[in-house]
Write an enzyme that holds these catalytic residues in place. Structure first.
Site, PDB file in Angstrom:
ATOM      1  N   HIS A 114       0.870  -1.193   0.000  1.00 52.17           N
ATOM      2  CA  HIS A 114       0.000   0.000   0.000  1.00 52.17           C
ATOM      3  C   HIS A 114       0.898   1.232   0.000  1.00 52.17           C
ATOM      4  O   HIS A 114       1.935   1.254   0.662  1.00 52.17           O
ATOM      5  CB  HIS A 114      -0.902  -0.013   1.239  1.00 52.17           C
ATOM      6  CG  HIS A 114      -1.978   1.037   1.194  1.00 52.17           C
ATOM      7  ND1 HIS A 114      -1.714   2.363   1.423  1.00 52.17           N
ATOM      8  CD2 HIS A 114      -3.301   0.954   0.909  1.00 52.17           C
ATOM      9  CE1 HIS A 114      -2.846   3.049   1.296  1.00 52.17           C
ATOM     10  NE2 HIS A 114      -3.814   2.215   0.988  1.00 52.17           N
ATOM     11  N   GLU A 126      -4.065   1.955  -7.251  1.00 52.31           N
ATOM     12  CA  GLU A 126      -4.441   3.061  -6.373  1.00 52.31           C
ATOM     13  C   GLU A 126      -3.549   4.267  -6.652  1.00 52.31           C
ATOM     14  O   GLU A 126      -2.459   4.382  -6.063  1.00 52.31           O
ATOM     15  CB  GLU A 126      -4.268   2.644  -4.906  1.00 52.31           C
ATOM     16  CG  GLU A 126      -5.125   1.492  -4.475  1.00 52.31           C
ATOM     17  CD  GLU A 126      -5.422   1.562  -2.977  1.00 52.31           C
ATOM     18  OE1 GLU A 126      -6.599   1.647  -2.631  1.00 52.31           O
ATOM     19  OE2 GLU A 126      -4.479   1.565  -2.178  1.00 52.31           O
TER      20      GLU A 126
HETATM   21  C1  PEP Z   1      -6.993   3.147   0.571  1.00 52.62           C
HETATM   22  O1  PEP Z   1      -6.726   3.290   1.748  1.00 52.62           O
HETATM   23  O2  PEP Z   1      -6.509   2.173  -0.036  1.00 52.62           O
HETATM   24  C2  PEP Z   1      -7.895   4.106  -0.077  1.00 52.62           C
HETATM   25  C3  PEP Z   1      -8.179   3.922  -1.345  1.00 52.62           C
HETATM   26  O3  PEP Z   1      -8.393   5.122   0.691  1.00 52.62           O
HETATM   27  P1  PEP Z   1      -9.612   6.131   0.308  1.00 52.62           P
HETATM   28  O4  PEP Z   1     -10.753   5.292  -0.199  1.00 52.62           O
HETATM   29  O5  PEP Z   1      -9.934   6.817   1.591  1.00 52.62           O
HETATM   30  O6  PEP Z   1      -9.111   7.049  -0.753  1.00 52.62           O
END
Ligand code: PEP
Length: 249
Positions: free
Chosen positions: A97, A167
């Protein structure tokens, strides 16, 4: 419930949020999702894993850890190993992450070794990749993500024990969700890149999108080609919001 790569996956990352009292939140969530054809996973802080595993057994909810060390045990103060997560009853672990990469100095060899260790301990891994704003503004995001995938996906990976989460760092916790076109293009790129990996000859893993997913945008994001689920941060903390996302698939 055992991970099924043919189903959509809705995963909630609680980050450093939640105390024992949050058990009530999980009980309410379990009551709402008493029937589903999705993989539903929550990643609470380490301290709550055992409790949540106990509460969620014989429900549709699965539990995972937010990170693990690449070794089983040893002098690694502050770390948690994959075997400890397994021992606590977790079935999943998030690896790489962006917050863990930034806070704990996870370099690429570290990330891949964590994946090996997680697979040795029969954990399903969600491997996160994502570029920051400077990489994107230089137009280098496709190459950057390809490299991250090459460096993070282990030989032990297959579609039954691995998911990829795209992400973009600039979209995490900012409310600044990536556009539909950006998600579509990057997921197509990831899907094409993974097709060339030997370990995915029998089929590509699920590819999740993460970054400011909420009940309002979830349905549209989940309808994009090559989006096989979502990894949700902020909106997973509230059982009503998280259930709305589950229901929007
Ligand atoms: C995450 O923590 O992986 C994330 C996508 O957070 P958020 O949905 O708050 O942007």
């Amino acid at each position: 419930m055992k991970f099924n790569p043919d189903l959509i996956t809705i995963a909630g990352n609680w980050k450093m949020n939640g105390h024992k009292a949050a058990a009530a939140e999980i009980e309410k969530l379990i009551n709402l999702i008493n029937e589903t054809d999705a993989n539903i996973i929550l990643f609470p802080p380490f301290t709550l894993i055992s409790d949540f595993v106990e509460i969620s057994k014989s429900s549709y909810l699965s539990i995972g850890g937010q990170d693990c060390h690449h070794k089983d045990s040893g002098a690694f103060t502050s770390s948690i190993s994959a075997s400890m997560l397994r021992d606590a009853g977790a079935d999943y672990v998030i690896i790489g992450h962006s917050e863990a990469r930034a806070l704990h100095g996870n370099d690429s060899s570290n990330v891949i070794n964590k994946t090996y260790n997680a697979h040795e301990n029969n954990l399903v891994t969600i491997i996160c990749v994502g570029e920051d704003l400077s990489v994107r503004s230089e137009g280098k995001h496709y190459d950057f993500i390809s490299k991250q995938l090459e460096n993070a996906v282990a030989r032990t990976s297959n579609r039954n024990n691995t998911l990829i989460a795209y992400e973009p760092i600039w979209a995490i916790g900012t409310g600044d969700t990536a556009s539909i076109e950006d998600i579509q293009d990057m997921h197509a790129h990831i899907n094409n890149t993974l097709k060339d990996f030997d370990m995915f000859k029998k089929g590509n893993p699920s590819i999740l999108y993460g970054g400011s997913v909420n009940p309002k945008n979830a349905a549209q994001i989940l309808s994009i080609n090559n989006v096989n689920g979502v990894l949700v941060g902020g909106s997973s903390l509230d059982h009503i919001e998280f259930n709305e996302i589950i229901k929007s698939k």
